[in-house]
Design an enzyme around this catalytic site. Structure first.
Site, PDB file in Angstrom:
ATOM      1  N   LYS A  73     -22.563 -12.641   7.999  1.00  8.62           N
ATOM      2  CA  LYS A  73     -21.827 -12.155   9.169  1.00  8.62           C
ATOM      3  C   LYS A  73     -22.389 -12.784  10.436  1.00  8.62           C
ATOM      4  CE  LYS A  73     -20.344  -7.786  11.356  1.00  8.62           C
ATOM      5  NZ  LYS A  73     -20.457  -6.302  11.299  1.00  8.62           N
ATOM      6  N   SER A 103     -16.147  -3.666  11.609  1.00  8.13           N
ATOM      7  CA  SER A 103     -16.140  -4.950  12.276  1.00  8.13           C
ATOM      8  C   SER A 103     -16.340  -6.129  11.328  1.00  8.13           C
ATOM      9  CB  SER A 103     -17.254  -4.972  13.329  1.00  8.13           C
ATOM     10  OG  SER A 103     -18.540  -4.866  12.711  1.00  8.13           O
ATOM     11  N   SER A 160     -18.875  -0.336   9.334  1.00 10.49           N
ATOM     12  CA  SER A 160     -18.395  -1.717   9.407  1.00 10.49           C
ATOM     13  C   SER A 160     -18.587  -2.540   8.147  1.00 10.49           C
ATOM     14  CB  SER A 160     -19.064  -2.439  10.582  1.00 10.49           C
ATOM     15  OG  SER A 160     -18.664  -1.879  11.805  1.00 10.49           O
TER      16      SER A 160
END
Length: 513
Positions: free
Chosen positions: A90, A165, A189
């Protein structure tokens, strides 16, 4: 002589299966890594799951692993079980030699001078890093529509969001662009994108995985964790990245528990599984989600588990408390992005060139609307005259939520709920309604406020879209969530409902992103 399977066959293996074939010499890491790079090239015009692809670095690491294995000896025996299996990171986790942007214009092109602790461990274990995945800017969002570099799309339906997210990591794993990925979970997330994409996502106990090198949004809530297609794969990756880190002041001093062993144990007979009253029913839950949840409960009950209801009344206030604590911490953490020290610098168009005006111009141009909204909310909650009424009250609710969890775990070994109240919604459906977007996190937020571990496991389809089930356990008892999730995965898989094997082919699809 090694026989290389077709690349499509390779990328549809689990990470554990890939690792076994690598160790047996049936495939090479170079072939495996190249197969994933080919997949990325084929579907990225559709998905936009990656912000940066590091093909050269990934293939170099893969070739190194292959060379060690061919040579044999002590060095080959010391290789980590996942050595040679590719991974995506990420883009909120800093990586030396690759850009780290947090999906924000204010960090566009920024190169970190150091690796996050989890990245150091991945490099030491010789997992080829495929690249950096998309996210909501600074992890602020539930749909990955708030990225400054365009939204990520859901592999199950490209007109729908993948969650957020960490939608980039979840979409990449779901679409067979990567077998493993890292995400961060501040209010769901990792778990919520897992529910929307049919992947497994774990939020470890707070402090169980080092946060050093994760760009902070809300420091008391953020946690790095694994994103995979199976519970066993998540446990393998969690064991690799977990453990004490002296560079992280919030890191727990305990060793990583035996998570892989727990993920390979499927017997739930005699276990007490608590259904959280406040998170299992209510307004906003789609019937298809509730049907999948009830089917999961039936399967666990038939396997010998005792299903009990637990009451956590403070959870009714969790969403409000979270959306005061998180923006307050975010407003403080994001103050460092000022156009002076690093990152993008925007000069004011007119007037005197002062530091204050440079800061104002940089932050106005560099931050997106959702980030600005949360900074304003957090700054207000921390301001003189309002601190006790808002931030202080939210922290009191946080304490009550922790007490509710303590009481619930006296009645049950693990707790269970739907991970999200709905299946993945359509792109643009909630971008103009922040409150509707925030409500997606209603079931995942309590775990972050309490610092306990949680995991999402796919549990069926509703109208052709994945539904996720969440297991929660007491702090430091991460093995319990892996045990329960693996049991449910086995029970549902035994009925032919292996969710990730049903993902549509994307190679022939394309959209403008």
């Amino acid at each position: 002589m090694t026989t290389t399977p077709h690349s499509t066959d390779l990328i549809r293996l689990t990470a554990a299966e890939m690792a076994a074939k690598l160790r047996a010499g049936e495939i090479t890491s170079v072939d495996l890594t190249q197969a994933h790079l080919d997949r990325i090239e084929a579907v990225e015009p559709t998905l936009n799951a990656f912000l940066h692809v590091s093909a050269e670095e990934a293939l170099t690491t893969a070739a190194e692993v292959d060379k060690i294995r061919v040579a044999g000896g002590a060095e080959a025996e010391k290789l980590h079980p996942l050595a040679g299996v590719p991974i995506a990171i990420k883009d909120l986790i800093v990586t030396k030699g690759q850009p780290t942007t947090a999906a924000s214009k204010i960090l566009e092109g920024w190169m970190s001078p150091y690796d996050a602790t989890v990245v150091e461990k991945i490099r030491e274990a010789k997992l080829p890093i495929l690249g950096k995945t998309n996210l909501d800017e600074f992890a602020m969002g539930s749909s990955t529509e708030h990225s400054a570099f365009g939204p990520t799309r859901n592999p199950w339906d490209i007109e729908r969001i993948p969650g957020g997210s960490g939608g980039g990591s979840a979409a990449a794993v779901a679409a067979f662009e990567a077998p493993l990925a890292l995400g961060t979970d501040t209010g769901g997330s990792i778990r919520e994108p897992g529910a929307f994409t049919g992947t497994v996502g774990t939020k470890p106990t707070y402090g169980g995985v080092s946060r050093y090198g994760a760009i902070a949004m809300a420091s008391s809530l953020d946690q790095i964790g694994p994103v995979t297609r199976t519970v066993e794969d998540a446990a393998l990756l969690h064991e690799l990245i977990g453990g004490h880190d002296p560079k992280d002041s919030t890191s727990l001093p305990e060793p990583v528990p035996a998570l892989v062993d727990a993920a390979r144990t499927h017997d739930v007979a005699g276990k007490k599984i608590g259904v959280i009253k406040q998170l299992a029913t209510g307004e906003g839950y789609q019937q298809g989600v509730l049907d999948a949840f009830n089917s999961s409960l039936d399967a666990l009950r038939e396997a010998g588990a005792e299903i009990v209801e637990v009451d956590c009344p403070s959870f009714d206030y969790a969403l409000g408390a979270y959306y005061l604590i998180m923006p307050s911490e975010a407003s403080s953490n994001l103050a460092r992005y000022d156009g002076v020290r690093y990152g993008t610098r925007v000069l004011p168009e007119e007037g005197p060139l002062t530091i204050e005006r440079v800061m104002g111009a940089t932050r106005a141009a560099g931050f997106g609307e959702e980030v600005k909204r949360r900074i304003i909310l957090g700054t207000y909650a921390l301001s003189a005259g309002y601190y006790d009424a808002y931030y202080g009250s939210a922290q009191k609710i946080r304490t009550l939520i922790q007490r509710d969890f303590d009481a619930a775990f006296e009645q049950a070994d693990v707790l269970i709920s739907p991970t999200a109240p709905t299946v993945a919604f359509k792109m643009g459906e909630k971008t103009d309604d922040p409150m509707a977007m925030y409500l997606n996190d209603i079931a995942t937020i309590p775990a972050n406020l309490a610092g306990i571990p949680g995991i999402n496991v796919p549990a069926g389809l509703s109208d052709g879209l994945p539904v996720g089930i969440q297991f929660l356990a007491p702090a430091k008892e991460d093995a319990r969530v892996y045990h329960a999730a693996a049991a449910l995965e086995e029970l549902l898989g035994g009925k032919g409902e292996v969710i990730w094997q049903q993902i549509p082919d994307l190679a022939s699809s394309s959209v403008d992103v």
